[in-house]
Write an enzyme that holds these catalytic residues in place. Sequence first.
Site, short mmCIF file in Angstrom:
data_model
loop_
_atom_site.label_atom_id
_atom_site.label_comp_id
_atom_site.label_asym_id
_atom_site.label_seq_id
_atom_site.Cartn_x
_atom_site.Cartn_y
_atom_site.Cartn_z
N GLU A 118 0.87 -1.16 -0.20
CA GLU A 118 -0.21 -0.02 -0.01
C GLU A 118 0.89 1.07 -0.01
O GLU A 118 1.83 1.40 0.82
CB GLU A 118 -0.77 -0.05 1.27
CG GLU A 118 -1.74 1.17 1.48
CD GLU A 118 -2.60 1.18 2.72
OE1 GLU A 118 -3.48 1.94 2.96
OE2 GLU A 118 -2.19 0.58 3.67
N LYS A 135 -10.91 0.75 -0.30
CA LYS A 135 -10.72 0.73 1.16
C LYS A 135 -11.66 1.24 2.09
O LYS A 135 -12.16 2.42 1.72
CB LYS A 135 -9.15 1.23 1.52
CG LYS A 135 -8.86 0.95 3.18
CD LYS A 135 -7.46 1.58 3.46
CE LYS A 135 -6.98 1.17 4.81
NZ LYS A 135 -5.58 1.69 4.83
N CYS A 188 -4.41 -4.41 5.11
CA CYS A 188 -3.97 -5.43 6.11
C CYS A 188 -4.31 -4.79 7.44
O CYS A 188 -4.81 -5.31 8.56
CB CYS A 188 -2.33 -5.57 6.30
SG CYS A 188 -2.02 -7.12 5.12
#
Length: 522
Positions: free
Chosen positions: A86, A187, A219
């Site tokens: 990311e 996200k 994550c």
Amino acid sequence: MYWLRDGMNVLVVGVVVLFLGVAVCERQKEFTAAVYEHAVILPQGSKDGVVSRRDALKTIMTNIDIYSAQAKMAALKRVDILVFPEGGLFGWDFDRNTITPYLEHVPVTKQGEWNPCTHPGTYPDSKIQHHLSCMARNNSLYIVGNLGNKIECDENADGYCPDGGQYQYNTAVVFDRNGDLVASYNKRNLNNEPQYDYPQKAELVSFNTPFGLFGLYFCDEIYHYDPAMRMIDELGIPNVVCPTSWRDSYPNGIAIQTLSGFARGFGINMLAANVHRPDMGKQGSGIYSPDGVVASYYDNRSGSSGKLLVATTGVIRRPVRQRLPQYETSMQAEGGSQDTFMSDVNGDSYKLVILDSRQRSLRLCVAEMCCEIEYDIEFRSGDVYAFGVFSGNHAQPKNGKYNYYQSCMVLKCPNSTQESCGKQSTDASSVFTHLRINAFFSTNYIYPLHVASRRGQLILLSEWNYQDGVLWSRQRTYPLVSAGFYGRIYERDSSNSQTICASVALLISCVYYALNSCSFYN
């Protein structure tokens, strides 16, 4: 004799087909994964922080070139799927305005509908997706990447449409071996990301491969039910790819420790790629399975570099959940002689006791949970260890909510003072020759945590065993930094507004009771 010759031909073809079929089946029992921990090249920016699209692409292409070299190395090692982190293409330090030149539109397409490598003109200004797609196609592997996504909206027709008429998302994308865009995920659980919006409706995004079904999210979203746990509970997804930009927090929020524990606790494969910026506390990537760590990388030294991790792991078809013992009120009687104290651990007030070499077993309890520990330890270099428990809302909100969790931890204290227990400590010398931790929580959403030290660097150990709410090691290992359990009770999460409303409601009730009491006595 023609029938005999034809029969022999059929037999030979049948044997070949059978052999190939067996070979394919054998191949499907495992796959080769790679994650790349990337030392991202950050943009230089201008005086006001706003750059042109051309300058933004210069930064992006600098990182893309590094990605491309890693993809070629992965292909040489016959990797099936490669995950990039990311924020790996341009970083994270933006607002809604300064992020704009780095964004491009990610279309919602069905699998096979768009190949950005072979059809780059289908959607304008999609250079990032073009290069990631070609990277997958040219190296014949799945690529998972991250970019900023922009979607136009009508402020008059859409009540959620932001000012300026554009949604901006932090988006993960997946390209298959042919270069087709097969999945994208926006996200939902943002973490200090003012440059992005979050989707109003939770997305559960997955994609199929010849080596299993994979879920897609970032994550740090493992701390939330949606999408991480919902994927497991409702869809039974056994594999997850996770781009992340994870800043470690000690002693129970370390990337390699937490993500490997989550994979083990909920019986899934997890491919987690972090950025490599030790100067910002961001490091630690890995390939994790239900049996523990398959491969991991951690290096927080100044001047250290990123790394391509490659490992072969087994294909799993469904999550392998553990049977967990549950808390009972009769457990509240604590065992062993104890001199407990309170100390700050990641902003939360833990109940702790200092371990010594004589006691060797004890039980600690707090608010609907207990943990038991058995241990033998060889103390060295003045090391101090404590055992602690906590149950409550985390002091620091995530995405506007205060997560409710339960935890018990053995942790190394930086020095001999009680106040230091819970603060950062990566150096350790003492060795546990036996350690067993039993968790009795009020939730089934539990996973184990452990991390050790080797010459000041954190490592994960394969010697640790975990089954049915018990974490143990019966052999001498590297010096321990921390070990224990983390459990979530999602329905008890609270927000700022909920806390304020509860306080106001309590005040109103008290005033109402007082007034009625006055009336009664008068």
